[in-house]
Scaffold this active site. Structure first.
Site, PDB file in Angstrom:
ATOM      1  N   TYR A  45      -6.499  13.600  -9.334  1.00 23.35           N
ATOM      2  CA  TYR A  45      -5.311  12.949  -8.773  1.00 23.35           C
ATOM      3  C   TYR A  45      -4.051  13.087  -9.617  1.00 23.35           C
ATOM      4  O   TYR A  45      -2.961  12.828  -9.128  1.00 23.35           O
ATOM      5  CB  TYR A  45      -5.589  11.462  -8.525  1.00 23.35           C
ATOM      6  CG  TYR A  45      -6.502  11.254  -7.349  1.00 23.35           C
ATOM      7  CD1 TYR A  45      -5.988  11.142  -6.062  1.00 23.35           C
ATOM      8  CD2 TYR A  45      -7.879  11.220  -7.512  1.00 23.35           C
ATOM      9  CE1 TYR A  45      -6.827  10.990  -4.971  1.00 23.35           C
ATOM     10  CE2 TYR A  45      -8.727  11.065  -6.429  1.00 23.35           C
ATOM     11  CZ  TYR A  45      -8.191  10.949  -5.164  1.00 23.35           C
ATOM     12  OH  TYR A  45      -9.022  10.806  -4.087  1.00 23.35           O
ATOM     13  N   GLY A  47      -1.098  14.904 -11.010  1.00 23.48           N
ATOM     14  CA  GLY A  47      -0.405  16.117 -10.612  1.00 23.48           C
ATOM     15  C   GLY A  47      -0.177  16.067  -9.115  1.00 23.48           C
ATOM     16  O   GLY A  47      -0.124  14.997  -8.519  1.00 23.48           O
ATOM     17  N   GLY A  49      -1.076  16.464  -5.167  1.00 23.94           N
ATOM     18  CA  GLY A  49      -2.254  16.310  -4.326  1.00 23.94           C
ATOM     19  C   GLY A  49      -3.205  15.247  -4.839  1.00 23.94           C
ATOM     20  O   GLY A  49      -2.833  14.379  -5.623  1.00 23.94           O
ATOM     21  N   HIS A  65      -1.754   4.949  -8.385  1.00 23.42           N
ATOM     22  CA  HIS A  65      -0.320   5.195  -8.236  1.00 23.42           C
ATOM     23  C   HIS A  65      -0.045   5.892  -6.906  1.00 23.42           C
ATOM     24  O   HIS A  65       0.882   5.509  -6.178  1.00 23.42           O
ATOM     25  CB  HIS A  65       0.193   6.023  -9.417  1.00 23.42           C
ATOM     26  CG  HIS A  65       1.672   6.165  -9.454  1.00 23.42           C
ATOM     27  ND1 HIS A  65       2.299   7.364  -9.227  1.00 23.42           N
ATOM     28  CD2 HIS A  65       2.658   5.256  -9.692  1.00 23.42           C
ATOM     29  CE1 HIS A  65       3.612   7.186  -9.328  1.00 23.42           C
ATOM     30  NE2 HIS A  65       3.859   5.925  -9.607  1.00 23.42           N
ATOM     31  N   ASP A  66      -0.848   6.895  -6.573  1.00 23.49           N
ATOM     32  CA  ASP A  66      -0.711   7.572  -5.275  1.00 23.49           C
ATOM     33  C   ASP A  66      -0.885   6.578  -4.130  1.00 23.49           C
ATOM     34  O   ASP A  66      -0.117   6.580  -3.160  1.00 23.49           O
ATOM     35  CB  ASP A  66      -1.753   8.686  -5.120  1.00 23.49           C
ATOM     36  CG  ASP A  66      -1.504   9.889  -6.008  1.00 23.49           C
ATOM     37  OD1 ASP A  66      -0.441   9.950  -6.670  1.00 23.49           O
ATOM     38  OD2 ASP A  66      -2.379  10.770  -6.045  1.00 23.49           O
ATOM     39  N   ASP A 116       5.353   2.060 -10.439  1.00 23.03           N
ATOM     40  CA  ASP A 116       5.482   2.924 -11.613  1.00 23.03           C
ATOM     41  C   ASP A 116       5.117   2.171 -12.889  1.00 23.03           C
ATOM     42  O   ASP A 116       4.457   2.715 -13.778  1.00 23.03           O
ATOM     43  CB  ASP A 116       6.898   3.493 -11.708  1.00 23.03           C
ATOM     44  CG  ASP A 116       7.173   4.580 -10.678  1.00 23.03           C
ATOM     45  OD1 ASP A 116       6.257   4.935  -9.905  1.00 23.03           O
ATOM     46  OD2 ASP A 116       8.320   5.074 -10.647  1.00 23.03           O
TER      47      ASP A 116
END
EC number: 3.1.1.4
Length: 142
Positions: A45, A47, A49, A65-66, A116
């Site tokens: 995860y 980076g 994608g 975070h994604d 963040d």
């Protein structure tokens, strides 16, 4: 406690402002880090994608975070093009590794900042595992 790759650093494309602010947060929680390079190509995860099961704590931080950004995109307060998490500016302060988001609670800017902040603090706690740097994405991220 982060993955670093200096290869291809000159090829990093310009990043949205929020990404730069996020990097400043990581610099605050991990002094001496290189956030534009750290965490890229680590796990499934970190980076661009993401798929499969996170391979370690750092990868879980990236997945969370994604997921947080995905929730923001569903939030009506953040639905306009100027409010998507990748471009939304926010205000924060850093003092000796402590991050404080300073926009009003409930605003899109604050929601993005909180995502963040949570990730930056998570990264600071995550141990570095070299074996998860540039992993075979096809076989390990099922």
């Amino acid at each position: 406690a982060v993955c670093v790759s200096l290869l291809g650093a000159a090829n990093i494309p310009p990043q949205p402002l929020t990404f730069l602010q996020f990097n400043e947060m990581i610099e605050c929680t991990i002094p001496g880090s290189f956030p534009l390079l750290d965490n890229m190509d680590c796990g499934c995860y970190c980076g661009t994608g993401g798929r499969g099961t996170p391979v370690d704590m750092l990868d879980r931080c990236c997945k969370e975070h994604d997921d947080c950004y995905a929730q923001i995109k569903e939030n009506l307060k953040c639905s306009s093009l100027l409010n998507v998490p990748y471009v939304k500016q926010y205000s924060f302060t850093c003092s000796e590794g402590d991050l404080t988001c300073s926009d009003a609670a409930g605003t899109c800017a604050r929601i993005v900042c909180d995502c963040d902040r949570t990730a930056a603090l998570c990264f600071a706690e995550a141990p570095y595992k070299r074996r998860n740097f540039k992993i075979d994405y096809k076989t390990r991220c099922q």
